[in-house]
Motif scaffolding. Structure first.
Motif, mmCIF file in Angstrom:
data_model
loop_
_atom_site.group_PDB
_atom_site.id
_atom_site.type_symbol
_atom_site.label_atom_id
_atom_site.label_comp_id
_atom_site.label_asym_id
_atom_site.label_seq_id
_atom_site.Cartn_x
_atom_site.Cartn_y
_atom_site.Cartn_z
ATOM 1 N N MET A 92 -40.034 -0.389 -25.491
ATOM 2 C CA MET A 92 -38.708 -0.918 -25.685
ATOM 3 C C MET A 92 -38.260 -1.610 -24.409
ATOM 4 N N ASP A 93 -38.067 -2.901 -24.463
ATOM 5 C CA ASP A 93 -37.584 -3.649 -23.317
ATOM 6 C C ASP A 93 -36.100 -3.360 -23.092
ATOM 7 N N VAL A 94 -35.622 -3.633 -21.877
ATOM 8 C CA VAL A 94 -34.232 -3.385 -21.527
ATOM 9 C C VAL A 94 -33.490 -4.715 -21.519
ATOM 10 N N PHE A 95 -32.394 -4.780 -22.276
ATOM 11 C CA PHE A 95 -31.568 -5.968 -22.377
ATOM 12 C C PHE A 95 -30.142 -5.660 -21.954
ATOM 13 N N TRP A 97 -19.396 -13.264 -27.026
ATOM 14 C CA TRP A 97 -20.509 -12.609 -26.352
ATOM 15 C C TRP A 97 -21.503 -13.656 -25.875
ATOM 16 N N GLU A 98 -22.044 -13.451 -24.683
ATOM 17 C CA GLU A 98 -23.086 -14.323 -24.149
ATOM 18 C C GLU A 98 -24.417 -13.872 -24.746
ATOM 19 N N PRO A 99 -25.447 -14.710 -24.665
ATOM 20 C CA PRO A 99 -26.755 -14.315 -25.209
ATOM 21 C C PRO A 99 -27.321 -13.092 -24.480
ATOM 22 N N SER A 100 -28.118 -12.301 -25.180
ATOM 23 C CA SER A 100 -28.792 -11.152 -24.576
ATOM 24 C C SER A 100 -29.784 -11.632 -23.526
ATOM 25 N N VAL A 101 -29.912 -10.853 -22.452
ATOM 26 C CA VAL A 101 -30.834 -11.176 -21.365
ATOM 27 C C VAL A 101 -31.783 -9.995 -21.187
ATOM 28 N N ARG A 102 -33.085 -10.255 -21.246
ATOM 29 C CA ARG A 102 -34.078 -9.207 -20.987
ATOM 30 C C ARG A 102 -34.153 -9.023 -19.478
ATOM 31 N N ILE A 103 -33.850 -7.801 -19.008
ATOM 32 C CA ILE A 103 -33.883 -7.555 -17.565
ATOM 33 C C ILE A 103 -35.105 -6.745 -17.145
ATOM 34 N N ARG A 104 -35.828 -6.205 -18.119
ATOM 35 C CA ARG A 104 -37.041 -5.458 -17.775
ATOM 36 C C ARG A 104 -37.946 -5.330 -18.988
ATOM 37 N N ASP A 105 -39.202 -5.718 -18.815
ATOM 38 C CA ASP A 105 -40.208 -5.399 -19.816
ATOM 39 C C ASP A 105 -40.537 -3.926 -19.650
ATOM 40 N N ASN A 106 -40.591 -3.216 -20.732
ATOM 41 C CA ASN A 106 -40.785 -1.778 -20.663
ATOM 42 C C ASN A 106 -41.775 -1.378 -21.744
ATOM 43 N N ASN A 107 -42.906 -0.847 -21.351
ATOM 44 C CA ASN A 107 -43.922 -0.480 -22.338
ATOM 45 C C ASN A 107 -43.842 0.978 -22.776
ATOM 46 N N PHE A 108 -42.769 1.694 -22.409
ATOM 47 C CA PHE A 108 -42.598 3.063 -22.889
ATOM 48 C C PHE A 108 -42.233 3.008 -24.365
ATOM 49 N N THR A 109 -42.907 3.768 -25.169
ATOM 50 C CA THR A 109 -42.669 3.714 -26.616
ATOM 51 C C THR A 109 -41.852 4.891 -27.129
ATOM 52 N N ILE A 146 -23.632 1.155 -15.769
ATOM 53 C CA ILE A 146 -22.348 1.317 -15.091
ATOM 54 C C ILE A 146 -22.057 0.066 -14.270
ATOM 55 N N ARG A 147 -20.822 -0.050 -13.832
ATOM 56 C CA ARG A 147 -20.425 -1.026 -12.808
ATOM 57 C C ARG A 147 -20.237 -0.221 -11.532
ATOM 58 N N ALA A 148 -21.083 -0.488 -10.530
ATOM 59 C CA ALA A 148 -21.050 0.253 -9.267
ATOM 60 C C ALA A 148 -19.793 -0.120 -8.472
ATOM 61 N N PRO A 149 -19.426 0.684 -7.488
ATOM 62 C CA PRO A 149 -18.258 0.364 -6.669
ATOM 63 C C PRO A 149 -18.323 -1.011 -5.999
ATOM 64 N N ASN A 150 -19.514 -1.540 -5.737
ATOM 65 C CA ASN A 150 -19.633 -2.873 -5.138
ATOM 66 C C ASN A 150 -19.604 -4.000 -6.184
ATOM 67 N N GLY A 151 -19.398 -3.647 -7.458
ATOM 68 C CA GLY A 151 -19.288 -4.646 -8.518
ATOM 69 C C GLY A 151 -20.584 -4.983 -9.222
ATOM 70 N N ARG A 152 -21.703 -4.556 -8.679
ATOM 71 C CA ARG A 152 -22.979 -4.833 -9.344
ATOM 72 C C ARG A 152 -23.169 -3.917 -10.546
ATOM 73 N N LEU A 153 -23.881 -4.418 -11.534
ATOM 74 C CA LEU A 153 -24.207 -3.612 -12.700
ATOM 75 C C LEU A 153 -25.488 -2.845 -12.410
ATOM 76 N N ILE A 154 -25.532 -1.593 -12.830
ATOM 77 C CA ILE A 154 -26.731 -0.772 -12.655
ATOM 78 C C ILE A 154 -27.092 -0.160 -14.000
ATOM 79 N N VAL A 155 -28.356 -0.342 -14.380
ATOM 80 C CA VAL A 155 -28.902 0.258 -15.591
ATOM 81 C C VAL A 155 -29.871 1.353 -15.162
ATOM 82 N N PHE A 156 -29.753 2.518 -15.804
ATOM 83 C CA PHE A 156 -30.672 3.627 -15.570
ATOM 84 C C PHE A 156 -31.456 3.879 -16.858
ATOM 85 N N TYR A 157 -32.741 4.139 -16.721
ATOM 86 C CA TYR A 157 -33.559 4.542 -17.867
ATOM 87 C C TYR A 157 -34.686 5.423 -17.344
ATOM 88 N N PHE A 158 -35.438 6.043 -18.235
ATOM 89 C CA PHE A 158 -36.440 7.010 -17.796
ATOM 90 C C PHE A 158 -37.668 6.969 -18.683
#
Length: 121
Positions: A1-4, A15-27, A36-48
């Motif tokens: 499952m890729d991360v978008f 809504w803007e178009p979806s953007v793939r931010i990581r190819d992910n081969n975990f099934t 989340i939106r971090a305190p510095n304004g950057r977006l952070i995605v967590f996955y495992f």
């Protein structure tokens, strides 16, 4: 499952178009991302990778999903993590996760960042 990610433009109301931010081969479908939106304004995605690794994807600029996101393995030493749940509190990010102990026991752990995800402890 890729991360978008997908951004909402409040000015246009669209809504803007979806953007793939990581190819992910975990099934394993347990490996859903959280964002989340971090305190510095950057977006952070967590996955495992279930009970193996914990990852962080960070947007290159504040308040934008555009560009090439950085990717880091942030697995705490000896952890067998799952189900990351980030919480922003002031200037800190707390990342709670389920820690697998043995094969049938779990406990809740967390790591904390005071610098918008640059370091964890």
């Amino acid at each position: 499952m890729d991360v978008f990610v997908r951004a909402y433009n409040h000015g246009s109301g669209a809504w803007e178009p979806s953007v793939r931010i990581r190819d992910n081969n975990f099934t394993n479908y347990h490996n859903y991302p959280t964002i989340i939106r971090a305190p510095n304004g950057r977006l952070i995605v967590f996955y495992f990778n279930h009970a193996v690794s914990l990852f962080q994807l960070t947007s290159p600029t504040a308040d934008s999903a555009s560009g090439t996101w950085s990717h880091r393995n942030i697995t705490p030493s000896g952890a067998r993590p799952g189900y990351p749940t980030p919480v922003v509190a002031g200037n800190d990010i707390y990342l709670f996760y389920r820690q697998m102990v043995g094969t049938t026991y779990y406990r809740l752990n967390f790591i904390r960042s005071s610098d918008s995800g640059a370091t964890w402890g």
